[in-house]
Design a protein around this motif. Structure first.
Motif, PDB file in Angstrom:
ATOM      1  N   THR A  93     -29.089  11.179 -27.286  1.00 48.57           N
ATOM      2  CA  THR A  93     -30.098  10.458 -27.599  1.00 48.57           C
ATOM      3  C   THR A  93     -30.768   9.940 -26.213  1.00 48.57           C
ATOM      4  OG1 THR A  93     -30.042   8.655 -28.739  1.00 48.57           O
ATOM      5  CG2 THR A  93     -30.825  10.751 -30.117  1.00 48.57           C
ATOM      6  N   HIS A  97     -35.337   7.691 -34.184  1.00 47.09           N
ATOM      7  CA  HIS A  97     -34.451   7.364 -33.567  1.00 47.09           C
ATOM      8  C   HIS A  97     -33.705   5.968 -33.346  1.00 47.09           C
ATOM      9  CE1 HIS A  97     -36.117  11.543 -31.843  1.00 47.09           C
ATOM     10  NE2 HIS A  97     -34.913  11.821 -31.965  1.00 47.09           N
ATOM     11  N   GLU A 109     -31.065  12.230 -41.392  1.00 44.75           N
ATOM     12  CA  GLU A 109     -31.556  11.117 -40.429  1.00 44.75           C
ATOM     13  C   GLU A 109     -32.732  11.338 -40.910  1.00 44.75           C
ATOM     14  OE1 GLU A 109     -30.322   8.130 -39.778  1.00 44.75           O
ATOM     15  OE2 GLU A 109     -28.550   8.903 -40.560  1.00 44.75           O
ATOM     16  N   SER A 159     -23.423  10.238 -28.199  1.00 41.81           N
ATOM     17  CA  SER A 159     -24.834  10.961 -28.783  1.00 41.81           C
ATOM     18  C   SER A 159     -25.442  11.622 -27.547  1.00 41.81           C
ATOM     19  CB  SER A 159     -25.635   8.660 -28.110  1.00 41.81           C
ATOM     20  OG  SER A 159     -27.040   8.828 -28.614  1.00 41.81           O
ATOM     21  N   MET A 183     -31.708   5.678 -36.558  1.00 35.14           N
ATOM     22  CA  MET A 183     -30.912   6.269 -36.730  1.00 35.14           C
ATOM     23  C   MET A 183     -29.527   5.182 -35.963  1.00 35.14           C
ATOM     24  SD  MET A 183     -30.001  10.366 -35.681  1.00 35.14           S
ATOM     25  CE  MET A 183     -30.612  10.375 -34.047  1.00 35.14           C
ATOM     26  N   TRP A 203     -32.197   5.765 -25.093  1.00 38.02           N
ATOM     27  CA  TRP A 203     -32.613   5.089 -26.531  1.00 38.02           C
ATOM     28  C   TRP A 203     -31.450   4.094 -27.194  1.00 38.02           C
ATOM     29  CZ3 TRP A 203     -35.950   9.195 -29.240  1.00 38.02           C
ATOM     30  CH2 TRP A 203     -37.012   9.143 -28.848  1.00 38.02           C
ATOM     31  N   THR A 204     -29.828   4.887 -26.493  1.00 41.56           N
ATOM     32  CA  THR A 204     -28.669   4.901 -26.864  1.00 41.56           C
ATOM     33  C   THR A 204     -28.144   3.684 -26.574  1.00 41.56           C
ATOM     34  OG1 THR A 204     -27.988   6.892 -27.146  1.00 41.56           O
ATOM     35  CG2 THR A 204     -26.648   4.807 -27.318  1.00 41.56           C
ATOM     36  N   PRO A 237     -30.798  14.619 -31.291  1.00 45.68           N
ATOM     37  CA  PRO A 237     -32.406  14.106 -31.328  1.00 45.68           C
ATOM     38  C   PRO A 237     -32.498  14.691 -32.633  1.00 45.68           C
ATOM     39  CG  PRO A 237     -31.207  15.297 -29.207  1.00 45.68           C
ATOM     40  CD  PRO A 237     -30.656  15.149 -30.291  1.00 45.68           C
ATOM     41  N   LEU A 238     -33.980  13.876 -33.338  1.00 42.26           N
ATOM     42  CA  LEU A 238     -34.856  14.568 -34.494  1.00 42.26           C
ATOM     43  C   LEU A 238     -35.760  14.890 -34.276  1.00 42.26           C
ATOM     44  CD1 LEU A 238     -33.821  10.628 -35.918  1.00 42.26           C
ATOM     45  CD2 LEU A 238     -32.356  12.782 -35.849  1.00 42.26           C
ATOM     46  N   TYR A 239     -36.146  15.645 -33.154  1.00 36.23           N
ATOM     47  CA  TYR A 239     -37.246  16.821 -33.485  1.00 36.23           C
ATOM     48  C   TYR A 239     -36.998  18.232 -33.387  1.00 36.23           C
ATOM     49  CZ  TYR A 239     -38.678  13.201 -29.470  1.00 36.23           C
ATOM     50  OH  TYR A 239     -38.883  11.834 -29.313  1.00 36.23           O
TER      51      TYR A 239
END
Length: 382
Positions: free
Chosen positions: A99, A78, A56, A97, A81, A102-103, A8-10
């Motif tokens: 995430t 996301h 990302e 993954s 990415m 979402w994947t 995750p990008l958080y």
């Protein structure tokens, strides 16, 4: 093995302070590299890893986005990415993954084996609607109890891999005075910091809270919890760093875990145990899989029982707590995931018929102890 890990990008990997999934990904990435695997980590810039980092986004999203932006823009970032990852899928032996759902839409874009660890709660309407759309997706749960809300669906679970962390600093920290109760995590309704206040007040012990206030929970903090802490002399130390956590846990008589939701895992519990500090928790979600009642903590069914358990803390030993924590090391986690990777790669990424039974979990059910088996039918949403 060439492995793509998608985080995750958080938060950064690992996060500077609070963060769950990103800390697990950090521990897994480093352990896999140490074992000689070629790991590429897709994550936020600023991440610190032994793997090859593909940044990302320019910074962890929680640090640079408002509440509205987190709700509206973060999902798109996301998805972007994931599009980047699957465009490069031929470079890897396996894609892993973190995430969640979402994947799923990207799985048909590649023949490279892909596994998704479901880190979040599964008792949500969106999960109930989306997961059945992808019966061939290879999914990993982080506890047996996590699966219960979707037990009626055709889902291909390829393993249960318990979360793990690098616990060395926790295992070696000296035990402190034990003159307070601790609450660590996030200020949110489902974590019930208000119940922690109630337990500490009735047990006659000070409460120290090390927690972050997420942008999504600011109103809850200001309107309900901050006044409650003030009225009960709770020491709110705020969000603490990884270096501060071992000493904070080790100084407590116990860590309170009064959750009111089906917690899929709960890293706070293993951090506390590794520091030699028992956990007093409500029986929700994965709690019975992580704690051994009467050995590493007390598993309770009410606040009354939690208050009573505080009085029985002298029955527990730091040594037993730390022994329990070692089940959740980064090494143990990597062993479980490598078993999953090897199985999926051996299949060659082939899609399986919906009529074929999914792979058995990594953890043999016959080897689960009675404590874990007896809670498979627990109503975790109670």
């Amino acid at each position: 093995m060439k492995i793509a890990l998608v985080a995750p990008l958080y938060e950064s990997v690992p996060p500077g302070a609070y963060g769950g999934t990103e800390r697990v990904v950090a521990a897994l990435a480093d352990e896999l590299v140490v074992r000689g695997h070629e790991v590429t980590l897709f994550a936020a810039a600023g991440s610190q890893t032994r793997a090859k980092l593909v940044p990302e986004v320019a910074a962890p999203l929680r640090l640079v986005m408002s509440r509205v932006e987190l709700e509206q823009e973060a999902p798109h970032l996301h998805l972007k990415m994931l599009s980047d990852v699957f465009a490069r899928s031929c470079e890897f032996d396996i894609i892993h993954s973190h995430t969640d759902i979402w994947t799923l839409p990207f799985l048909e874009q590649s023949t490279i084996p892909t596994v998704i660890t479901m880190h979040g709660r599964l008792d949500l309407d969106i999960v109930d609607r989306v997961l059945p759309m992808y019966p061939h997706a290879s999914l990993v749960s982080i506890s047996e109890s996590q699966r219960e809300p979707v037990a009626g669906h055709e889902i291909r679970w390829v393993g249960t891999c318990y979360n793990g962390l690098d616990l060395d600093e926790y295992l070696s920290v000296p035990r402190g005075s034990g003159d307070y109760l601790a609450f660590v995590g996030r200020i949110t309704r489902e974590k019930r910091p208000d119940w922690a206040v109630e337990v500490a007040r009735r047990a006659g012990m000070p409460l120290r809270v090390a927690a972050k206030v997420d942008p999504l929970d600011v109103d809850y903090w200001h309107d309900e919890i901050e006044p409650l802490f003030t009225a009960n002399d709770v020491e709110f130390v705020g969000e603490i760093t990884e270096k501060q956590k071992p000493e904070f846990f080790a100084g407590a008589a116990a860590t309170l875990f009064p959750i009111d939701w089906p917690e899929p895992f709960g890293l706070v519990m293993i951090e506390s145990l590794a520091a030699g500090t028992p956990v007093v928790a409500l029986r929700r979600g994965s709690v019975p899989e992580v704690l051994t009642d009467g050995v590493s903590g007390f598993i309770c069914d009410s606040l009354d029982e939690m208050v009573s358990a505080v009085g029985r803390l002298p029955l527990l030993t730091p040594e037993n707590c730390r022994t329990e924590a070692e089940r959740f090391s980064a090494s143990a986690m990597a062993d479980q995931y490598l078993t999953v990777y090897e199985r999926l790669i051996a299949e060659g990424g082939r899609q399986r018929s919906a009529n074929v039974i999914a792979l058995p979990p990594v953890r043999d059910q016959d080897e689960l102890d009675d404590r874990h088996r007896t809670h498979h039918g627990l109503n975790v949403t109670a």
